[in-house]
Every structure is written in C-alpha cells, then in structure tokens.
Design an enzyme around this catalytic site. Structure first.
Site, PDB file in Angstrom:
ATOM      1  CD  GLU A   1      -2.702  -1.041   2.611  1.00  0.00           C
ATOM      2  OE1 GLU A   1      -3.806  -1.604   2.622  1.00  0.00           O
ATOM      3  OE2 GLU A   1      -2.240  -0.416   3.596  1.00  0.00           O
ATOM      4  CB  CYS A   2       0.580   4.344   0.163  1.00  0.00           C
ATOM      5  SG  CYS A   2       0.695   6.121  -0.160  1.00  0.00           S
ATOM      6  N   GLY A   3       3.310   3.671   0.288  1.00  0.00           N
ATOM      7  CA  GLY A   3       4.759   3.585   0.402  1.00  0.00           C
ATOM      8  C   GLY A   3       5.293   2.210   0.072  1.00  0.00           C
TER       9      GLY A   3
END
Length: 501
Positions: A374-376
């Site tokens: 997720e994301c990072g």
C-alpha cells in the site's frame, strides 16, 4: 451488580486517580464520588461492555485536537488510570501520537469503512478503563459535503459524549459565537463539553460564564504554550519519534493542564456514556492458525492500522514484524507479506543501500508469496524512487516503473474501488473500500480497479493486481473489507502449503 469487594482492583486504580493534591484546583472531587462514576460506567450486566469514553472534537484541522488528546491521555496516566485511545477516520499519524503517550498501539473508528455494529464492537473491545477518541478535521466534516465518516457521525453511532476544542487565538467574545454555531448545528446533542485552546487566562472567567449559559459544560482552557507545540509537515503532524524532547513537551503540557483543565468533569462526562453491547469476534473467516504474515514496520513503513493486525490475529495468524531499512531478509517461514505505507522517500538512500532486503522482497514476490503493498509499500516495489530533491534510488524492482514527487496532493479521500479483473483480494466486478492520501505518483499504468471518490464526482484507474499481489496507492482497512482479508489469508495458506512451510 457485583459487590464492592469484587470490584476492588478497579477501585484501587480509581483511588490512585482520585488522590488529588490540594493544589489541583479543578480536581476537588471526593474519592467516593469518583468511585460512583467508575461504578456506574464500568459495571454492567454480562451482555454489555463497559466503556467510559469521550470524543475530543474540533472546529477544524489545526485547532489543537491532537495536543489536547495527548495531554488528557498523559494526565489520566499520571493520575493512575489506564486509558486507551482511538482516532476517528483513516489517519495514521495521530494514532502514532496516542501510542507514543500510552506505550500501546491504538485503533481507528471509521464509519465509512464499517457499519454501526462493527464500529461499536471495535470500541467495546478496547483494553483499558476509559477511551479518549480523537475526532477528524472539523466536527461536522465528512465525505464530500456530508457528515458521512465525520466525528459527529461517529459520536452519534457510538453514543459518545463530545468535548469541543475551540482555538481562541486572536479572538475574545467571538469564541462564543463559534461555540453557539456548533451547538445550534447539532442533529443530536452530543456536544456536552468545551475546552478553549490558546486562550489567555484573563479571558477565561467571562467566557466560561457565558458559555455555561448556553447549557454546555466548560471543562477548562489551555493558554498558548509554544514550547509544547508539535511540529507539522505535508501529511499533517510529524511522527512523534521525530520530535526532539517529545516527553518533555508532554510534561510541560500537563504541567499547565493539571491547573487549567477540569479533570473531575472529564471523568464524569466519560462515565456518563452508556454501555455498549458485547459483540463476539466473528468466526466466518478462514482458519489462519499456523499462517505467518510478515509485516514491514519501521520509520519508512510506519502507516499501519492496528485493527488490521487484530483482524489477522483473530483468524489465528501470527504477525512477524520486520524492518526493510535494517533487516537483511523477510522473516523465515513467512506465508505472506504486507508492505505498509509510510515515508520511503525520506529513507530512499537507506532502502537502496539494503540490497539484501530488496533482493529478498523481489525473490519472494516473484516466487508467488502473496503481498499487499500500500502506498509507500507500492512505491518500494518499483524499479526506482525519486526523493524530493530529484535524485533517484533503486528499490525492489518487482514493478517496472518509477515513483516521482508531484507538485501537490495527488489524490485524497475515501474511495470505492471496482475490480476490473480477478486478483488477490477480490474478483472482477467486486468492490473494495479504501483511502488515498499521497504526494507521489507512478509511471505505471494502473489497470486493476476503477476508483470512485466518495460522492461519485471523480473516477480514475488504480492499482495493479494478480492472483498473488495487490499493489497501489489506496490503503485498505480489513474490518471494512472482510472478504478481502479472508482472501489474503487463504492465499497465504495456499502458498505455505505449496512451499511446504
């Protein structure tokens, strides 16, 4: 009702909280009165869960909710109580502050992700004597121009008394107009207390008198204390681990608050909250006993929902935390991998330098280990990551693309994602609820989902997926996407069986 003797452990804790020093001008309640509040709030019949609680709301972002919440949590600890905390909405960083104060992880309460039953059940399972809930944005601010997901909706769904925080800096009588407006806008009368932030002491007596005439309990004020301020950056507050002298700031804050806040009133208000029904842990999911989930957690990957870990543990899974910054490989025996969001761009050089970990992640994902990134974590799977100054650093190389910094907030808010293909977490046509908040973007062409912002105003393509991977900027909350969580655990079990783990 149990006999008083059977309640003695809690009474002993309460006695520590009620041994008030004479100089604590607002904390003058007798022990017996405190026992009454604890007794009324904490002991109900077996089918109910006692959960004394308050919600610290604000007039808007930046009004001092987190400062006040942390000060109250610290003060309750100093007085011998054992509080726990929750954050309204999908925020990670405020919860990190609560955790730093309490020494334990804290949860989220999110009425976009979950229904009323789940929301109340998560709150009822809290471990502690009293819950302090921090609101999100302004009290009435929710999805789009609605109250969906707002602190006001969560207060109503959980029947939680609200203490409104008003930033009084630059105002005198005008704060009364602000208070009057918030009280008049209520659909349900949950705002029962108010605390004025950055208010000069000389103004407090007059403001208190007129505010109380509106029928709200005035629970004190905070003068301006620059030395106790918590710094901010692009995603809101700076993570507490990065703030020099964090504990000293708390001590300074409490040194003032113990004289200016009505601690009796806070305890009484929390004790007035009704009990919540006990909701047993659901058993619908797969048997996760023996399944080990490797979860990235360090300074670069610090955006982690405690509730997601509790969800996996409730199914029987074992959580193996590891650091992509420092460790040389994924924990041995892992059946699946979770790469959380965070700030990989601030640690890009260190992530590149740890080539052993990058190679381990590459081999694991390419070898079929189920992964949620997720994301990072999604950024880490790319070939390269561009830090703020423009320099590029090598990442895990699972996804052939580059992550780069944009000029502003790229996508923000709650979304519903419709799957365009079968994948790890769901089948084509099914939907997931998620949240986005990021300043980076990717050269990859996402094709896994069509994301729709809450309210249906904007749509875009999101994420990449296959039968073993979900990767993208959107963050997922398992209690709002239970079937996706179950699918992840099943895939982890299948991978372990195929590898003989």
């Amino acid at each position: 009702m149990k006999d008083r003797e059977e309640k003695q452990p809690l009474y002993t804790q309460a006695e520590g909280a009620c041994s008030y020093q004479a100089e604590d001008i607002h904390f003058h309640q007798t022990k017996e009165a405190c026992f009454h509040h604890i007794e009324e709030a904490c002991f109900h019949q077996a089918e109910e869960a006692s959960c004394p609680r308050i919600l610290i709301a604000g007039t808007g972002s930046g009004c001092g909710k987190t400062t006040l919440t942390c000060g109250i949590l610290y003060g309750l600890l100093q007085r011998g109580l054992h509080p726990f905390a929750c954050k309204c909405g999908p925020d990670y960083i405020d919860s990190m502050f609560h955790s730093r104060v309490l020494g334990v992880e804290t949860g989220n309460l999110d009425s976009f992700f979950t229904d009323k039953k789940t929301l109340r059940g998560l709150l009822a399972r809290g471990r502690g004597e009293l819950c302090v809930i921090e609101g999100v944005m302004g009290y009435y601010d929710g999805c789009g121009f609605t109250e969906k997901g707002s602190a006001s909706e969560i207060a109503a769904l959980t029947e939680t008394p609200v203490i409104l925080t008003i930033n009084a800096r630059g105002m005198s009588r005008s704060v009364l107009a602000v208070l009057r407006g918030f009280l008049a806008s209520q659909k349900e009368r949950n705002i029962q207390g108010v605390i004025f932030n950055q208010l000069p002491a000389k103004l407090y007596p007059d403001i208190r008198r007129e505010a109380e005439a509106m029928g709200v309990r005035v629970l004190g004020y905070l003068p301006r204390i620059p030395e106790a301020a918590f710094e901010s950056r692009k995603l809101g507050l700076v993570a507490p681990a990065e703030i020099p002298g964090f504990r000293k700031k708390l001590e300074l804050l409490y040194g003032t608050m113990k004289e200016t806040i009505d601690w009796d009133g806070i305890l009484a208000l929390a004790g007035s909250a009704p009990a919540l029904p006990r909701i047993p842990e659901e058993k619908d999911g797969p048997d996760g006993r023996g399944v080990k989930i490797a979860v990235a957690r360090d300074e670069a990957f610090c955006f982690l929902y405690r509730d997601n870990m509790e969800f996996l543990k409730a199914l029987g899974c074992e959580i193996l935390f590891f650091s992509p910054l420092r460790d040389k490989g994924i924990p041995e025996g892992a059946h699946a991998l979770i790469l959380n969001g965070g700030y990989p761009e601030l640690h890009a050089a260190a992530l590149e330098a740890n080539s052993a970990m990058r190679q381990a992640v590459y081999r694991a994902v390419k070898g079929g280990m189920p992964v949620i990134a997720e994301c990072g974590g999604f950024m880490y799977l790319h070939d390269s990551l561009q830090e703020a100054a423009g320099k590029k650093y090598k990442m895990a190389g699972v996804l052939h693309g580059e992550c780069y910094k944009t000029s502003g907030l790229t996508r923000f808010g709650y979304i519903t994602m419709k799957a365009e293909k079968d994948g790890l977490l769901c089948r084509a046509g099914e939907t997931l609820k998620a949240h986005e908040f990021h300043y980076y973007d990717s050269t990859l062409e996402p094709d896994a989902f069509t994301a729709e912002k809450a309210g249906g105003s904007i749509r875009w393509a999101a994420g990449v997926t296959d039968k073993r991977m979900y990767a993208g900027f959107p963050h997922l909350y398992f209690y709002g996407n239970k079937e996706a969580g179950y699918a992840f655990v099943r895939a982890a079990r299948e991978y372990g069986d195929s590898m003989g783990i």
